[in-house]
Motif scaffolding. Structure first.
Motif, PDB file in Angstrom:
ATOM      1  N   UNK A 127       6.498  -5.243  16.205  1.00 56.03           N
ATOM      2  CA  UNK A 127       5.162  -4.730  16.432  1.00 56.03           C
ATOM      3  C   UNK A 127       4.334  -4.849  15.174  1.00 56.03           C
ATOM      4  N   UNK A 128       3.075  -4.706  15.363  1.00 54.17           N
ATOM      5  CA  UNK A 128       2.193  -4.728  14.195  1.00 54.17           C
ATOM      6  C   UNK A 128       1.835  -3.317  13.807  1.00 54.17           C
ATOM      7  N   UNK A 129       1.731  -3.139  12.530  1.00 54.19           N
ATOM      8  CA  UNK A 129       1.383  -1.834  12.010  1.00 54.19           C
ATOM      9  C   UNK A 129      -0.059  -1.514  12.376  1.00 54.19           C
ATOM     10  N   UNK A 130      -0.259  -0.338  12.911  1.00 56.53           N
ATOM     11  CA  UNK A 130      -1.589   0.039  13.354  1.00 56.53           C
ATOM     12  C   UNK A 130      -2.574   0.089  12.191  1.00 56.53           C
ATOM     13  N   UNK A 131      -2.103   0.595  11.099  1.00 60.56           N
ATOM     14  CA  UNK A 131      -2.975   0.741   9.938  1.00 60.56           C
ATOM     15  C   UNK A 131      -3.358  -0.591   9.337  1.00 60.56           C
ATOM     16  N   UNK A 132      -2.448  -1.484   9.439  1.00 61.22           N
ATOM     17  CA  UNK A 132      -2.690  -2.790   8.846  1.00 61.22           C
ATOM     18  C   UNK A 132      -2.092  -3.871   9.733  1.00 61.22           C
ATOM     19  N   UNK A 133      -2.897  -4.374  10.607  1.00 63.14           N
ATOM     20  CA  UNK A 133      -2.422  -5.344  11.607  1.00 63.14           C
ATOM     21  C   UNK A 133      -1.837  -6.604  11.002  1.00 63.14           C
ATOM     22  N   UNK A 134      -2.014  -6.769   9.739  1.00 66.82           N
ATOM     23  CA  UNK A 134      -1.427  -7.958   9.126  1.00 66.82           C
ATOM     24  C   UNK A 134       0.054  -7.764   8.889  1.00 66.82           C
ATOM     25  N   UNK A 135       0.479  -6.529   8.966  1.00 64.80           N
ATOM     26  CA  UNK A 135       1.878  -6.204   8.737  1.00 64.80           C
ATOM     27  C   UNK A 135       2.667  -6.240  10.038  1.00 64.80           C
ATOM     28  N   UNK A 136       3.768  -6.896  10.007  1.00 63.05           N
ATOM     29  CA  UNK A 136       4.654  -6.926  11.162  1.00 63.05           C
ATOM     30  C   UNK A 136       5.878  -6.088  10.876  1.00 63.05           C
ATOM     31  N   UNK A 161       0.843  -1.185   0.000  1.00 63.86           N
ATOM     32  CA  UNK A 161       0.000   0.000   0.000  1.00 63.86           C
ATOM     33  C   UNK A 161       0.870   1.222   0.000  1.00 63.86           C
ATOM     34  N   UNK A 162       0.319   2.253  -0.494  1.00 65.11           N
ATOM     35  CA  UNK A 162       1.130   3.459  -0.583  1.00 65.11           C
ATOM     36  C   UNK A 162       1.489   4.004   0.784  1.00 65.11           C
ATOM     37  N   UNK A 163       0.596   3.848   1.715  1.00 63.42           N
ATOM     38  CA  UNK A 163       0.907   4.337   3.058  1.00 63.42           C
ATOM     39  C   UNK A 163       2.114   3.601   3.615  1.00 63.42           C
ATOM     40  N   UNK A 192       5.528  -3.283  25.425  1.00 59.24           N
ATOM     41  CA  UNK A 192       4.911  -1.986  25.680  1.00 59.24           C
ATOM     42  C   UNK A 192       3.712  -1.786  24.789  1.00 59.24           C
ATOM     43  N   UNK A 193       2.731  -1.174  25.350  1.00 61.40           N
ATOM     44  CA  UNK A 193       1.632  -0.736  24.525  1.00 61.40           C
ATOM     45  C   UNK A 193       1.967   0.658  24.030  1.00 61.40           C
ATOM     46  N   UNK A 194       2.080   0.785  22.771  1.00 57.56           N
ATOM     47  CA  UNK A 194       2.385   2.102  22.224  1.00 57.56           C
ATOM     48  C   UNK A 194       1.101   2.846  21.958  1.00 57.56           C
ATOM     49  N   UNK A 195       1.206   4.112  22.051  1.00 59.28           N
ATOM     50  CA  UNK A 195       0.015   4.941  21.931  1.00 59.28           C
ATOM     51  C   UNK A 195      -0.609   4.839  20.552  1.00 59.28           C
ATOM     52  N   UNK A 196      -1.878   4.923  20.556  1.00 59.74           N
ATOM     53  CA  UNK A 196      -2.652   4.896  19.314  1.00 59.74           C
ATOM     54  C   UNK A 196      -2.524   3.604  18.529  1.00 59.74           C
TER      55      UNK A 196
END
Length: 239
Positions: free
Chosen positions: A198-207, A93-95, A172-176
């Motif tokens: 960590x997993x990407x917030x925008x796309x939890x399938x991404x590590x 994805x572009x993001x 750690x739980x990172x913000x947002x």
DNA sequence: CGTTTTTGACCCGCGC
DNA sequence: GCGCGGGTCAAAAACG
């Protein structure tokens, strides 16, 4: 717990690396072709500036088989064959690409590429040593930042088998974000390599996996000759 | 029983 | 100076 996995075969991975001096880091971004799975990538090693000719085109010289990724919109979602039950997708994805061109030092800063002028943006100094040790070695200040290497993968498992043995030392739980970030250290003593998952917030399938430091040893989990051979071109520049 | 994970505390840098 | 956020420590628990 998701331990290491040979299931973590990846159709496509993207990475980002940085040399030792963080500020004027030379970074590159590459995507890893589908025929390279993670196990062969396992022999990747974070590099130091010594091994990187700073004026050369990284993607050409270092990673001949890895195609440099241009900023682009990619729509392709390829369903994979399934490897032992874990199904993987290859999606860009572009993001994600935007992220990849950002800073490595902080994952959130990764998302917002905010360095503009090359002046004195040394303010995030982010050292790779603990506070305690920092205190201890007050006199011996090590300003050399550990080399880092960071990439993201589409994977169901968080911790990918890279051939090294890791011990988790924090989470750690990172913000947002809803997914925690895990901190690992190489179990080999004298080896101070760390990695962060960590997993990407925008796309939890991404590590997102960030390696920091260089191993002072070879992978504990031995690779057979063939796979070493197969990634020999990578070994010149990585672990 | 040795090793790894969990998890709350602690430290530190940074912005306000 | 204070609070927040992120990184690490370390004791206890879990694991094998």
């Amino acid at each position: 717990m998701a331990s290491t996995t040979s299931q973590a075969m990846l159709n496509q991975q993207q990475g980002l690396f940085e040399n030792e001096e963080g500020s004027n880091a030379q970074m590159g971004f590459f995507s890893i072709p589908p025929n390279l799975n993670f196990s062969s990538l396992g022999s990747l090693k974070a590099f130091g500036s010594s091994s990187i000719p700073s004026s050369t085109n990284l993607s050409e010289t270092l990673l001949p088989s890895l195609t440099p990724l241009k900023h682009r919109e990619d729509h392709s979602i390829t369903t994979s064959s399934d490897f032992g039950g874990s199904q993987l997708l290859s999606l860009q994805r572009s993001t994600a690409n935007l992220w990849a061109w950002g800073e490595v030092s902080d994952d959130h800063e990764c998302l917002s590429s905010k360095r503009s002028n090359g002046g004195d943006d040394r303010h995030h100094h982010h050292m790779g040593v603990s506070a305690m040790k920092m205190k201890k070695m007050k006199a011996i200040r090590r300003k050399v930042r550990e080399p880092r290497f960071c990439f993201k993968t589409m994977s169901e498992v968080d911790v990918l088998d890279d051939g090294y043995k890791w011990r988790k030392y924090g989470q750690k739980v990172v913000k947002n974000t809803q997914h925690p970030r895990s901190y690992y250290r190489c179990t080999m003593d004298n080896c101070r390599v760390k990695k962060r998952v960590e997993r990407l917030a925008e796309d939890p399938r991404m590590v997102i996996t960030t390696y920091e430091g260089r191993h002072v040893h070879s992978p504990s989990h031995d690779l057979d000759q063939d796979s070493q051979q197969a990634s020999s071109h990578l070994n010149n520049f990585f672990w």
